[in-house]
Design a protein around this motif. Structure first.
Motif, mmCIF file in Angstrom:
data_model
loop_
_atom_site.group_PDB
_atom_site.id
_atom_site.type_symbol
_atom_site.label_atom_id
_atom_site.label_comp_id
_atom_site.label_asym_id
_atom_site.label_seq_id
_atom_site.Cartn_x
_atom_site.Cartn_y
_atom_site.Cartn_z
ATOM 1 N N GLU A 221 0.824 -1.205 0.000
ATOM 2 C CA GLU A 221 0.000 0.000 0.000
ATOM 3 C C GLU A 221 0.859 1.256 0.000
ATOM 4 O O GLU A 221 0.575 2.218 -0.731
ATOM 5 N N LYS A 222 1.916 1.258 0.799
ATOM 6 C CA LYS A 222 2.811 2.427 0.830
ATOM 7 C C LYS A 222 3.472 2.641 -0.529
ATOM 8 O O LYS A 222 3.584 3.780 -1.006
ATOM 9 N N ALA A 223 3.884 1.551 -1.170
ATOM 10 C CA ALA A 223 4.497 1.667 -2.495
ATOM 11 C C ALA A 223 3.501 2.211 -3.517
ATOM 12 O O ALA A 223 3.853 3.003 -4.393
ATOM 13 N N MET A 224 2.230 1.772 -3.426
ATOM 14 C CA MET A 224 1.199 2.329 -4.305
ATOM 15 C C MET A 224 1.103 3.837 -4.117
ATOM 16 O O MET A 224 1.116 4.607 -5.093
ATOM 17 N N LEU A 225 0.993 4.277 -2.869
ATOM 18 C CA LEU A 225 0.823 5.701 -2.591
ATOM 19 C C LEU A 225 2.035 6.506 -3.059
ATOM 20 O O LEU A 225 1.889 7.599 -3.607
ATOM 21 N N LYS A 226 3.228 5.969 -2.855
ATOM 22 C CA LYS A 226 4.432 6.668 -3.295
ATOM 23 C C LYS A 226 4.486 6.794 -4.810
ATOM 24 O O LYS A 226 5.096 7.730 -5.344
ATOM 25 N N ASN A 227 3.839 5.861 -5.509
ATOM 26 C CA ASN A 227 3.809 5.896 -6.977
ATOM 27 C C ASN A 227 2.560 6.581 -7.528
ATOM 28 O O ASN A 227 2.297 6.514 -8.730
ATOM 29 N N GLY A 228 1.781 7.219 -6.660
ATOM 30 C CA GLY A 228 0.615 7.955 -7.123
ATOM 31 C C GLY A 228 -0.582 7.077 -7.439
ATOM 32 O O GLY A 228 -1.458 7.486 -8.204
ATOM 33 N N LEU A 229 -0.660 5.874 -6.849
ATOM 34 C CA LEU A 229 -1.780 4.966 -7.062
ATOM 35 C C LEU A 229 -2.689 4.992 -5.841
ATOM 36 O O LEU A 229 -2.222 5.146 -4.711
ATOM 37 N N LEU A 230 -3.970 4.805 -6.063
ATOM 38 C CA LEU A 230 -4.937 4.776 -4.982
ATOM 39 C C LEU A 230 -5.282 3.331 -4.646
ATOM 40 O O LEU A 230 -5.932 2.641 -5.442
ATOM 41 N N PRO A 231 -4.861 2.816 -3.474
ATOM 42 C CA PRO A 231 -5.200 1.436 -3.122
ATOM 43 C C PRO A 231 -6.710 1.240 -3.026
ATOM 44 O O PRO A 231 -7.435 2.109 -2.553
#
Length: 324
Positions: A221-231
């Motif tokens: 989830e943190k990697a998603m957020l850092k890449n601009g993705l919404l979990p």
């Protein structure tokens, strides 16, 4: 349910543009939150660059968002209290159904939605791979659906390792979404997606002894957020392998396990409402070719809006609204 709703698009534009590059104190946090008469369930809290944020889910629509807590009424709860408070919502009913369908070692979780018309929910897994993204899936989807369903919805199960290894491919997907060609629901697929060719299923994938499930879920989830993705609130088990205890661990994060009733590379044929599985990481050309053949066979039905792609969240949500 057939076209991505305006609320989904607004959430996308408000959240997916942000890259949270300085995340600290990322943790599971449950509670009730309210803003503008809308009830939300809080799933996570974290800090980024000194500011507080939370991840919330709309329990009626399964829509997620990242927002600052200062504009909400908030009541902290345990997971049990939150599930009881929201027990009559599609979100909580989906969690309960996934737990009940977890007796099998393979393919636990929700396997099928309930569309109002003929069509499928397409999911593509992005497991760790040295091969590039199979872009033909996405360009063919856009080509077939651009006149009747734009953006075309797809759910992508993504791993932390794939994000790290394929930044260019990830940016290409985000660019397709920014152009309005596709709409992506991002599914947590674990961070490492470990697999052994020798271990039995009951000790393989996330069932491997020593697996840190907190790391596998929260770091993704943190990697998603850092890449601009919404979990999203969905989780897909690597290899579709789990057991009852592991399913319950995942639902304790507030995540809904998603299986499939139509893994194309294994010859499983989709029906109306199927959650279809293919791999978009370059490792499964058979499944990709089968899906492209399926698209071509449905060209006339697509043009007549008789065979469409469904947003996974709205497909699952609709099943429980219909059941209610």
């Amino acid at each position: 349910m057939l076209i991505v709703s305006l609320s989904c698009t607004l959430t996308l534009s408000a959240n997916a543009q942000a890259n949270y590059l300085k995340i600290t104190e990322y943790r599971v946090y449950f509670g009730w939150a309210k803003r503008f008469l809308q009830d939300w369930m809080v799933l996570r809290r974290f800090e980024n660059a000194g500011r507080q944020y939370m991840m919330l889910v709309n329990p009626q629509t399964l829509e997620t968002r990242i927002d600052e807590p200062k504009d909400y009424q908030i009541k902290p709860m345990t997971m049990e209290e939150a599930r009881s408070f929201f027990k009559s919502t599609p979100y909580q009913r989906a969690l309960s159904k996934a737990e009940k369908q977890s007796v099998m070692t393979q393919d636990a979780g929700i396997e099928m939605g309930m569309p109002k018309e003929s069509g499928i929910s397409l999911t593509a897994d992005l497991c760790p791979s040295h091969r590039p993204l199979d872009k033909k899936i996405f360009t063919d989807i856009f080509s077939e659906f651009q006149k009747v369903e734009k953006p075309a919805p797809i759910a992508l199960s993504i791993t932390g390792i794939w994000m790290r290894q394929h930044p260019g491919d990830l940016e290409w997907l985000k660019q397709m979404e920014r152009k309005g060609e596709i709409y992506i629901t991002w599914i947590n697929h674990s961070f490492n997606h470990r697999v052994s060719k020798t271990l039995p299923l009951k000790e393989n994938f996330l069932l491997e002894p020593g697996t840190d499930i907190n790391y596998e879920v929260l770091e993704t989830e943190k990697a998603m957020l850092k890449n601009g993705l919404l979990p999203s609130v969905f989780f897909r088990f690597p290899g579709l392998v789990s057991d009852q205890q592991l399913v319950n661990r995942i639902t304790d994060f507030g995540l809904i396990p998603i299986g499939t009733d139509a893994w194309l590379a294994k010859g499983q044929q989709p029906q109306a409402g199927s959650i279809v599985l293919i791999h978009g990481n370059g490792n499964e050309p058979v499944g990709v070719n089968d899906f492209i053949d399926l698209l071509r066979s449905k060209t006339r039905a697509i043009a007549q809006k008789q065979w469409l792609l469904y947003d996974l969240r709205e497909s699952v949500d609709d099943e429980f609204e219909s059941a209610n």
